[in-house]
Design an enzyme around this catalytic site. Sequence first.
Site, PDB file in Angstrom:
ATOM      1  N   PHE A 216       0.820  -1.222   0.000  1.00 61.33           N
ATOM      2  CA  PHE A 216       0.000   0.000   0.000  1.00 61.33           C
ATOM      3  C   PHE A 216       0.846   1.261   0.000  1.00 61.33           C
ATOM      4  O   PHE A 216       0.375   2.337  -0.372  1.00 61.33           O
ATOM      5  CB  PHE A 216      -0.960   0.002   1.202  1.00 61.33           C
ATOM      6  CG  PHE A 216      -0.348   0.498   2.482  1.00 61.33           C
ATOM      7  CD1 PHE A 216       0.333  -0.362   3.328  1.00 61.33           C
ATOM      8  CD2 PHE A 216      -0.443   1.838   2.845  1.00 61.33           C
ATOM      9  CE1 PHE A 216       0.905   0.095   4.503  1.00 61.33           C
ATOM     10  CE2 PHE A 216       0.121   2.304   4.011  1.00 61.33           C
ATOM     11  CZ  PHE A 216       0.809   1.424   4.841  1.00 61.33           C
ATOM     12  N   LYS A 217       2.104   1.149   0.431  1.00 61.68           N
ATOM     13  CA  LYS A 217       2.929   2.347   0.513  1.00 61.68           C
ATOM     14  C   LYS A 217       3.192   2.961  -0.858  1.00 61.68           C
ATOM     15  O   LYS A 217       3.619   4.107  -0.945  1.00 61.68           O
ATOM     16  CB  LYS A 217       4.228   2.045   1.249  1.00 61.68           C
ATOM     17  CG  LYS A 217       3.966   1.697   2.708  1.00 61.68           C
ATOM     18  CD  LYS A 217       5.225   1.654   3.535  1.00 61.68           C
ATOM     19  CE  LYS A 217       4.903   1.436   5.001  1.00 61.68           C
ATOM     20  NZ  LYS A 217       4.490   0.040   5.294  1.00 61.68           N
ATOM     21  N   ASP A 218       2.922   2.215  -1.922  1.00 60.67           N
ATOM     22  CA  ASP A 218       3.058   2.783  -3.263  1.00 60.67           C
ATOM     23  C   ASP A 218       2.149   4.006  -3.450  1.00 60.67           C
ATOM     24  O   ASP A 218       2.501   4.932  -4.181  1.00 60.67           O
ATOM     25  CB  ASP A 218       2.703   1.734  -4.326  1.00 60.67           C
ATOM     26  CG  ASP A 218       3.810   0.692  -4.495  1.00 60.67           C
ATOM     27  OD1 ASP A 218       4.993   1.042  -4.328  1.00 60.67           O
ATOM     28  OD2 ASP A 218       3.486  -0.471  -4.800  1.00 60.67           O
TER      29      ASP A 218
END
Length: 434
Positions: A106-108
Amino acid sequence: MKLYSTLNKDIKANFTEAVINGIPPGGGLYMPAALPKLRGDFYKSHRNSSLPEIALEISTILIGDEIPEAQLKSIIFDNITFDAPLKELEKNKFVLELFHGPTLAFKDFGAKFMAGVLSYFTRNSNRETIVLVATSGDTGSAVANGFLGKEGIKVVLLYPSGKVSKIQEQQLTTIGGNVTALEIDGTFDDCQRLVKEAFADSQLNSTLSLSSANSINIARLIPQSFYYHYAYSKLEDKGLPVVFSVPSGNLGNITAGLFAKEMGLPARKFIAAVNANNIVPEYLRTSVFTSKPSVATLSNAMDVGNPSNFQRIFELFKNDYPAIKSLIYSKSYSDSETLNGIKEVLDLYDYTIDPHGAVGYLAMKDFLNEQHESLVSVILETAHPAKFYDTVISATGKDFDIPGSLTNSLNKKKHSIKMAADFNHLRDFLKKFE
Ligand SMILES: *Cc1c(COP(=O)(O)O)cnc(C)c1O
Protein backbone atom coordinates in the site's frame (compact mmCIF):
# COMPACT_ATOMS: atom_id res chain seq x y z
CA MET A 1 -3.61 23.77 3.48
CA LYS A 2 -2.42 25.18 6.79
CA LEU A 3 -0.40 23.01 9.15
CA TYR A 4 1.24 23.38 12.55
CA SER A 5 3.86 21.48 14.54
CA THR A 6 2.59 18.96 17.09
CA LEU A 7 5.39 20.17 19.39
CA ASN A 8 4.73 23.88 19.07
CA LYS A 9 1.49 25.30 17.68
CA ASP A 10 3.24 28.59 16.84
CA ILE A 11 5.33 26.82 14.21
CA LYS A 12 3.16 26.93 11.11
CA ALA A 13 3.58 25.93 7.48
CA ASN A 14 1.62 25.61 4.30
CA PHE A 15 1.49 22.27 2.48
CA THR A 16 4.44 23.12 0.22
CA GLU A 17 6.72 23.90 3.18
CA ALA A 18 5.54 20.88 5.14
CA VAL A 19 6.26 18.51 2.24
CA ILE A 20 9.70 19.97 1.62
CA ASN A 21 10.72 20.10 5.30
CA GLY A 22 9.20 16.72 6.17
CA ILE A 23 9.48 17.47 9.90
CA PRO A 24 8.91 20.90 11.51
CA PRO A 25 11.95 22.86 12.75
CA GLY A 26 12.64 21.68 16.32
CA GLY A 27 10.96 18.30 15.77
CA GLY A 28 7.38 17.08 16.08
CA LEU A 29 5.10 16.35 13.13
CA TYR A 30 3.14 18.56 10.78
CA MET A 31 -0.57 18.42 11.52
CA PRO A 32 -3.34 19.95 9.36
CA ALA A 33 -4.96 22.85 11.25
CA ALA A 34 -8.32 21.86 9.78
CA LEU A 35 -9.69 19.18 7.47
CA PRO A 36 -12.56 20.57 5.39
CA LYS A 37 -15.85 18.65 5.15
CA LEU A 38 -16.84 16.95 1.89
CA ARG A 39 -20.13 17.96 0.26
CA GLY A 40 -23.15 15.95 1.48
CA ASP A 41 -23.68 13.98 -1.75
CA PHE A 42 -19.98 13.20 -2.22
CA TYR A 43 -20.19 9.40 -1.97
CA LYS A 44 -23.46 9.07 -3.92
CA SER A 45 -22.12 11.16 -6.75
CA HIS A 46 -18.91 9.13 -6.85
CA ARG A 47 -20.61 5.72 -6.84
CA ASN A 48 -19.13 4.92 -10.26
CA SER A 49 -15.98 7.03 -10.04
CA SER A 50 -12.45 5.70 -10.34
CA LEU A 51 -9.87 6.07 -7.57
CA PRO A 52 -8.03 8.95 -9.33
CA GLU A 53 -11.30 10.82 -9.90
CA ILE A 54 -12.08 10.66 -6.18
CA ALA A 55 -8.45 11.50 -5.34
CA LEU A 56 -8.63 14.61 -7.52
CA GLU A 57 -11.68 16.05 -5.78
CA ILE A 58 -10.24 15.39 -2.32
CA SER A 59 -6.82 16.79 -3.10
CA THR A 60 -8.35 19.86 -4.76
CA ILE A 61 -10.23 20.56 -1.53
CA LEU A 62 -7.10 20.03 0.58
CA ILE A 63 -4.25 21.47 -1.47
CA GLY A 64 -5.88 23.11 -4.49
CA ASP A 65 -4.84 26.50 -3.09
CA GLU A 66 -1.17 25.58 -3.58
CA ILE A 67 -1.11 23.44 -6.73
CA PRO A 68 -3.02 24.59 -9.82
CA GLU A 69 -5.75 22.23 -10.98
CA ALA A 70 -4.04 21.11 -14.20
CA GLN A 71 -0.81 20.19 -12.35
CA LEU A 72 -2.71 18.46 -9.55
CA LYS A 73 -4.57 16.47 -12.12
CA SER A 74 -1.39 15.24 -13.75
CA ILE A 75 0.26 14.50 -10.39
CA ILE A 76 -2.68 12.24 -9.59
CA PHE A 77 -3.35 10.67 -12.96
CA ASP A 78 0.39 10.08 -13.66
CA ASN A 79 1.10 8.53 -10.25
CA ILE A 80 -2.09 6.85 -8.96
CA THR A 81 -2.07 4.47 -11.91
CA PHE A 82 -3.14 1.34 -10.04
CA ASP A 83 -6.46 0.41 -8.49
CA ALA A 84 -7.56 -0.51 -4.96
CA PRO A 85 -10.24 -3.13 -5.66
CA LEU A 86 -12.66 -4.47 -3.07
CA LYS A 87 -12.92 -8.27 -2.99
CA GLU A 88 -15.92 -9.80 -1.26
CA LEU A 89 -15.01 -12.74 1.01
CA GLU A 90 -18.64 -13.31 1.94
CA LYS A 91 -21.72 -11.11 2.22
CA ASN A 92 -20.72 -7.69 3.62
CA LYS A 93 -17.16 -8.81 4.37
CA PHE A 94 -14.56 -7.27 2.14
CA VAL A 95 -10.84 -7.08 1.58
CA LEU A 96 -9.55 -3.81 0.14
CA GLU A 97 -6.54 -4.84 -1.95
CA LEU A 98 -3.90 -2.13 -1.67
CA PHE A 99 -1.09 -4.10 -3.32
CA HIS A 100 -1.54 -3.39 -7.02
CA GLY A 101 1.23 -0.78 -7.20
CA PRO A 102 4.80 -1.28 -8.48
CA THR A 103 6.20 -2.73 -5.21
CA LEU A 104 3.05 -4.68 -4.32
CA ALA A 105 2.30 -2.85 -1.05
CA PHE A 106 0.00 0.00 0.00
CA LYS A 107 2.93 2.35 0.51
CA ASP A 108 3.06 2.78 -3.26
CA PHE A 109 0.07 5.15 -2.99
CA GLY A 110 1.81 7.52 -0.61
CA ALA A 111 5.20 7.19 -2.25
CA LYS A 112 4.04 7.79 -5.80
CA PHE A 113 1.85 10.76 -4.85
CA MET A 114 4.60 12.29 -2.76
CA ALA A 115 7.17 11.84 -5.53
CA GLY A 116 4.83 13.67 -7.89
CA VAL A 117 4.20 16.49 -5.42
CA LEU A 118 7.84 16.92 -4.37
CA SER A 119 9.12 16.96 -7.95
CA TYR A 120 6.55 19.66 -8.69
CA PHE A 121 7.60 21.77 -5.68
CA THR A 122 11.33 21.45 -6.37
CA ARG A 123 11.09 21.92 -10.14
CA ASN A 124 12.90 25.29 -10.06
CA SER A 125 15.38 24.55 -7.25
CA ASN A 126 19.10 24.76 -7.99
CA ARG A 127 19.99 22.39 -5.11
CA GLU A 128 19.49 18.67 -5.24
CA THR A 129 16.87 17.31 -2.82
CA ILE A 130 17.94 14.34 -0.68
CA VAL A 131 15.01 12.15 0.30
CA LEU A 132 15.93 10.28 3.51
CA VAL A 133 13.84 7.23 4.36
CA ALA A 134 13.94 4.79 7.26
CA THR A 135 12.24 1.59 6.22
CA SER A 136 11.09 -1.55 8.01
CA GLY A 137 10.76 -3.23 4.65
CA ASP A 138 8.10 -1.89 2.34
CA THR A 139 8.46 1.87 2.62
CA GLY A 140 11.91 1.95 1.10
CA SER A 141 11.21 0.19 -2.14
CA ALA A 142 7.91 2.04 -2.57
CA VAL A 143 9.55 5.45 -2.07
CA ALA A 144 12.53 4.57 -4.22
CA ASN A 145 10.29 3.42 -7.04
CA GLY A 146 8.20 6.55 -6.66
CA PHE A 147 11.28 8.78 -7.05
CA LEU A 148 13.28 6.59 -9.41
CA GLY A 149 14.59 8.75 -12.24
CA LYS A 150 12.93 11.95 -10.95
CA GLU A 151 15.19 14.86 -11.84
CA GLY A 152 17.01 16.76 -9.05
CA ILE A 153 16.23 14.13 -6.42
CA LYS A 154 18.43 11.55 -4.66
CA VAL A 155 16.97 8.86 -2.41
CA VAL A 156 18.85 7.45 0.62
CA LEU A 157 17.20 4.40 2.23
CA LEU A 158 18.07 3.15 5.74
CA TYR A 159 17.00 -0.40 6.54
CA PRO A 160 17.75 -2.69 9.53
CA SER A 161 20.25 -5.36 8.49
CA GLY A 162 18.85 -8.89 8.67
CA LYS A 163 15.39 -7.67 9.74
CA VAL A 164 13.64 -7.49 6.38
CA SER A 165 12.67 -10.46 4.23
CA LYS A 166 14.90 -11.66 1.40
CA ILE A 167 12.40 -10.39 -1.15
CA GLN A 168 12.13 -7.00 0.57
CA GLU A 169 15.92 -6.69 0.70
CA GLN A 170 16.20 -7.48 -3.01
CA GLN A 171 13.56 -4.86 -3.74
CA LEU A 172 15.46 -2.30 -1.63
CA THR A 173 18.96 -2.93 -2.90
CA THR A 174 18.53 -3.52 -6.62
CA ILE A 175 16.93 -0.28 -7.72
CA GLY A 176 20.06 1.64 -8.71
CA GLY A 177 19.82 4.99 -10.49
CA ASN A 178 19.34 7.86 -8.03
CA VAL A 179 18.76 5.44 -5.10
CA THR A 180 21.30 4.33 -2.41
CA ALA A 181 20.52 1.69 0.24
CA LEU A 182 22.22 1.93 3.67
CA GLU A 183 22.19 -1.36 5.58
CA ILE A 184 22.10 -0.34 9.25
CA ASP A 185 23.40 -2.62 11.99
CA GLY A 186 20.37 -2.12 14.26
CA THR A 187 16.56 -2.11 14.38
CA PHE A 188 13.97 -0.13 12.46
CA ASP A 189 13.68 2.18 15.46
CA ASP A 190 17.43 2.88 15.14
CA CYS A 191 16.92 3.74 11.46
CA GLN A 192 14.07 6.09 12.37
CA ARG A 193 16.15 7.70 15.10
CA LEU A 194 19.05 8.29 12.69
CA VAL A 195 16.73 9.99 10.21
CA LYS A 196 15.27 12.14 12.98
CA GLU A 197 18.79 13.09 14.07
CA ALA A 198 19.67 14.11 10.52
CA PHE A 199 16.67 16.42 10.35
CA ALA A 200 17.49 17.88 13.77
CA ASP A 201 21.11 18.62 12.78
CA SER A 202 21.04 22.30 11.88
CA GLN A 203 24.51 22.35 10.37
CA LEU A 204 23.67 19.54 7.97
CA ASN A 205 20.40 21.20 7.04
CA SER A 206 22.11 24.50 6.28
CA THR A 207 24.02 22.89 3.43
CA LEU A 208 21.64 20.17 2.22
CA SER A 209 17.99 20.08 1.17
CA LEU A 210 16.85 17.08 3.19
CA SER A 211 13.36 15.75 2.79
CA SER A 212 11.55 12.83 4.35
CA ALA A 213 9.24 10.48 2.54
CA ASN A 214 8.40 8.41 5.62
CA SER A 215 4.80 8.09 6.65
CA ILE A 216 5.58 11.11 8.82
CA ASN A 217 5.61 13.30 5.68
CA ILE A 218 2.18 14.80 5.22
CA ALA A 219 2.34 14.07 1.47
CA ARG A 220 2.42 10.37 2.30
CA LEU A 221 -0.66 10.52 4.50
CA ILE A 222 -3.03 12.45 2.30
CA PRO A 223 -3.11 9.95 -0.60
CA GLN A 224 -3.63 7.11 1.86
CA SER A 225 -6.98 8.66 2.71
CA PHE A 226 -8.14 8.40 -0.94
CA TYR A 227 -8.82 4.68 -0.86
CA TYR A 228 -10.95 4.87 2.29
CA HIS A 229 -13.25 7.35 0.51
CA TYR A 230 -13.10 5.23 -2.64
CA ALA A 231 -14.06 2.03 -0.79
CA TYR A 232 -16.93 3.79 0.97
CA SER A 233 -18.27 5.18 -2.32
CA LYS A 234 -18.71 1.56 -3.46
CA LEU A 235 -20.29 0.41 -0.16
CA GLU A 236 -22.58 3.31 0.73
CA ASP A 237 -25.63 1.80 -0.95
CA LYS A 238 -25.59 -1.12 1.50
CA GLY A 239 -26.98 1.28 4.10
CA LEU A 240 -24.95 -0.28 6.92
CA PRO A 241 -22.22 1.11 9.18
CA VAL A 242 -18.73 0.39 7.84
CA VAL A 243 -15.75 -0.76 9.91
CA PHE A 244 -12.16 -0.70 8.66
CA SER A 245 -9.45 -3.01 9.98
CA VAL A 246 -5.98 -1.59 9.40
CA PRO A 247 -2.85 -3.72 9.91
CA SER A 248 -0.81 -1.16 11.82
CA GLY A 249 2.75 -0.32 12.77
CA ASN A 250 3.76 3.32 12.59
CA LEU A 251 0.02 4.21 12.38
CA GLY A 252 0.26 6.23 9.15
CA ASN A 253 -2.40 4.22 7.35
CA ILE A 254 -4.94 4.38 10.17
CA THR A 255 -4.22 8.10 10.71
CA ALA A 256 -5.10 8.66 7.05
CA GLY A 257 -8.38 6.85 7.71
CA LEU A 258 -9.03 9.11 10.70
CA PHE A 259 -8.33 12.14 8.48
CA ALA A 260 -10.88 10.74 6.01
CA LYS A 261 -13.41 10.43 8.82
CA GLU A 262 -12.74 14.02 9.87
CA MET A 263 -13.63 15.05 6.30
CA GLY A 264 -16.91 13.13 6.46
CA LEU A 265 -16.23 9.42 5.89
CA PRO A 266 -19.00 7.83 7.97
CA ALA A 267 -16.89 4.98 9.38
CA ARG A 268 -18.25 3.40 12.55
CA LYS A 269 -14.94 2.10 13.82
CA PHE A 270 -11.27 1.82 12.97
CA ILE A 271 -9.44 -1.29 14.08
CA ALA A 272 -5.71 -0.98 14.72
CA ALA A 273 -4.66 -4.59 14.14
CA VAL A 274 -1.18 -5.16 15.53
CA ASN A 275 1.35 -7.95 16.02
CA ALA A 276 3.37 -8.49 19.23
CA ASN A 277 4.24 -4.78 19.12
CA ASN A 278 1.16 -3.97 21.17
CA ILE A 279 1.55 -0.25 21.85
CA VAL A 280 -2.00 0.67 20.76
CA PRO A 281 -3.93 -1.99 22.72
CA GLU A 282 -1.85 -1.15 25.79
CA TYR A 283 -2.65 2.52 25.36
CA LEU A 284 -6.37 1.78 25.04
CA ARG A 285 -6.24 -0.44 28.10
CA THR A 286 -4.29 1.91 30.35
CA SER A 287 -4.83 5.39 28.78
CA VAL A 288 -1.05 5.85 28.94
CA PHE A 289 1.08 5.86 25.80
CA THR A 290 4.25 3.86 26.45
CA SER A 291 6.76 3.09 23.72
CA LYS A 292 8.82 -0.08 23.84
CA PRO A 293 11.73 -1.52 21.87
CA SER A 294 10.32 -3.18 18.77
CA VAL A 295 10.01 -6.97 18.56
CA ALA A 296 10.65 -8.90 15.31
CA THR A 297 7.57 -10.71 13.93
CA LEU A 298 6.33 -12.35 10.72
CA SER A 299 4.42 -9.17 9.83
CA ASN A 300 7.66 -7.21 9.95
CA ALA A 301 6.42 -3.99 8.33
CA MET A 302 4.44 -3.50 11.55
CA ASP A 303 7.38 -4.05 13.92
CA VAL A 304 7.29 -0.58 15.42
CA GLY A 305 7.78 0.10 19.12
CA ASN A 306 7.33 3.86 19.04
CA PRO A 307 4.66 4.71 16.44
CA SER A 308 5.26 8.32 15.36
CA ASN A 309 1.75 9.01 14.14
CA PHE A 310 0.32 8.59 17.63
CA GLN A 311 1.13 12.28 18.07
CA ARG A 312 -1.17 13.17 15.17
CA ILE A 313 -3.94 11.00 16.58
CA PHE A 314 -3.63 12.80 19.94
CA GLU A 315 -3.86 16.14 18.11
CA LEU A 316 -6.86 15.05 16.06
CA PHE A 317 -8.74 13.99 19.20
CA LYS A 318 -7.36 16.84 21.32
CA ASN A 319 -5.97 14.23 23.72
CA ASP A 320 -9.50 13.06 24.53
CA TYR A 321 -8.88 9.48 25.67
CA PRO A 322 -12.57 8.43 25.86
CA ALA A 323 -13.11 9.73 22.31
CA ILE A 324 -10.11 7.77 21.03
CA LYS A 325 -11.27 4.66 22.85
CA SER A 326 -14.75 4.88 21.39
CA LEU A 327 -13.58 5.13 17.77
CA ILE A 328 -10.54 2.85 17.82
CA TYR A 329 -10.49 -0.85 18.66
CA SER A 330 -7.14 -2.60 18.86
CA LYS A 331 -5.84 -6.08 19.45
CA SER A 332 -2.46 -7.80 19.24
CA TYR A 333 -1.70 -11.21 17.69
CA SER A 334 1.26 -13.55 17.98
CA ASP A 335 3.08 -15.09 15.04
CA SER A 336 1.40 -18.47 15.55
CA GLU A 337 -2.03 -16.81 15.54
CA THR A 338 -1.01 -14.99 12.36
CA LEU A 339 -0.10 -18.29 10.66
CA ASN A 340 -3.43 -19.79 11.73
CA GLY A 341 -5.17 -16.68 10.36
CA ILE A 342 -3.55 -17.12 6.94
CA LYS A 343 -4.68 -20.74 6.83
CA GLU A 344 -8.19 -19.94 8.03
CA VAL A 345 -8.71 -17.28 5.35
CA LEU A 346 -7.64 -19.74 2.66
CA ASP A 347 -9.80 -22.54 4.06
CA LEU A 348 -12.91 -20.43 4.60
CA TYR A 349 -12.76 -18.07 1.64
CA ASP A 350 -10.26 -19.53 -0.83
CA TYR A 351 -8.33 -16.26 -0.52
CA THR A 352 -4.55 -16.04 -0.03
CA ILE A 353 -3.80 -13.29 2.49
CA ASP A 354 -0.37 -11.99 3.55
CA PRO A 355 0.78 -11.96 7.24
CA HIS A 356 -0.14 -8.26 7.69
CA GLY A 357 -3.59 -8.73 6.23
CA ALA A 358 -3.99 -11.85 8.38
CA VAL A 359 -3.49 -9.74 11.52
CA GLY A 360 -6.15 -7.39 10.14
CA TYR A 361 -8.44 -10.36 9.56
CA LEU A 362 -8.00 -11.70 13.10
CA ALA A 363 -8.74 -8.34 14.70
CA MET A 364 -11.81 -7.88 12.50
CA LYS A 365 -13.05 -11.34 13.42
CA ASP A 366 -12.69 -10.66 17.15
CA PHE A 367 -14.32 -7.26 16.79
CA LEU A 368 -17.31 -8.64 14.85
CA ASN A 369 -17.78 -11.38 17.44
CA GLU A 370 -18.29 -8.70 20.08
CA GLN A 371 -20.93 -6.85 17.98
CA HIS A 372 -24.67 -7.32 17.82
CA GLU A 373 -25.57 -5.23 14.79
CA SER A 374 -25.12 -5.76 11.06
CA LEU A 375 -21.98 -4.14 9.73
CA VAL A 376 -19.99 -3.96 6.55
CA SER A 377 -16.39 -4.88 7.27
CA VAL A 378 -13.34 -3.93 5.25
CA ILE A 379 -9.91 -5.43 5.91
CA LEU A 380 -7.09 -3.44 4.36
CA GLU A 381 -4.78 -5.95 2.64
CA THR A 382 -1.55 -3.97 2.76
CA ALA A 383 0.80 -6.27 0.82
CA HIS A 384 0.69 -8.96 -1.83
CA PRO A 385 1.14 -12.42 -0.23
CA ALA A 386 4.03 -13.17 -2.62
CA LYS A 387 6.16 -10.62 -0.73
CA PHE A 388 5.98 -13.05 2.20
CA TYR A 389 6.01 -16.21 0.14
CA ASP A 390 7.78 -18.53 2.60
CA THR A 391 5.60 -17.50 5.54
CA VAL A 392 2.40 -17.90 3.56
CA ILE A 393 3.42 -21.31 2.21
CA SER A 394 4.44 -22.49 5.68
CA ALA A 395 0.97 -21.52 6.93
CA THR A 396 -1.10 -23.06 4.14
CA GLY A 397 1.09 -25.72 2.54
CA LYS A 398 -0.28 -24.53 -0.82
CA ASP A 399 1.69 -22.91 -3.62
CA PHE A 400 0.47 -19.76 -5.39
CA ASP A 401 1.67 -17.48 -8.20
CA ILE A 402 4.38 -14.84 -7.76
CA PRO A 403 3.95 -11.72 -9.92
CA GLY A 404 6.63 -11.27 -12.61
CA SER A 405 7.83 -7.89 -11.27
CA LEU A 406 8.93 -9.66 -8.09
CA THR A 407 10.80 -12.50 -9.75
CA ASN A 408 12.71 -9.87 -11.77
CA SER A 409 14.10 -8.11 -8.70
CA LEU A 410 15.03 -11.46 -7.13
CA ASN A 411 17.44 -12.12 -9.97
CA LYS A 412 19.35 -8.83 -9.63
CA LYS A 413 22.60 -8.23 -7.69
CA LYS A 414 22.29 -6.59 -4.23
CA HIS A 415 23.97 -3.19 -3.70
CA SER A 416 24.07 -1.77 -0.17
CA ILE A 417 26.42 0.21 2.09
CA LYS A 418 26.80 -1.28 5.59
CA MET A 419 26.72 1.20 8.46
CA ALA A 420 26.68 1.15 12.29
CA ALA A 421 23.61 2.65 13.98
CA ASP A 422 25.60 5.76 14.83
CA PHE A 423 24.64 9.21 13.61
CA ASN A 424 28.27 10.27 13.06
CA HIS A 425 28.51 7.76 10.22
CA LEU A 426 25.28 8.89 8.62
CA ARG A 427 26.37 12.53 8.87
CA ASP A 428 29.69 11.78 7.17
CA PHE A 429 27.88 9.90 4.43
CA LEU A 430 25.38 12.71 3.81
CA LYS A 431 28.10 15.35 3.74
CA LYS A 432 29.26 13.83 0.46
CA PHE A 433 26.15 15.27 -1.17
CA GLU A 434 27.10 18.87 -0.19
C1 LIG B 1 4.00 -0.24 6.47
C2 LIG B 1 3.13 -1.40 6.46
C3 LIG B 1 2.14 -1.57 7.44
C4 LIG B 1 1.97 -0.62 8.59
O1 LIG B 1 1.48 0.62 8.16
P1 LIG B 1 1.62 1.91 9.12
O2 LIG B 1 1.13 3.04 8.31
O3 LIG B 1 3.07 2.03 9.46
O4 LIG B 1 0.79 1.65 10.33
C5 LIG B 1 1.29 -2.66 7.33
N1 LIG B 1 1.44 -3.56 6.32
C6 LIG B 1 2.39 -3.44 5.39
C7 LIG B 1 2.50 -4.48 4.34
C8 LIG B 1 3.25 -2.37 5.40
O5 LIG B 1 4.18 -2.25 4.48
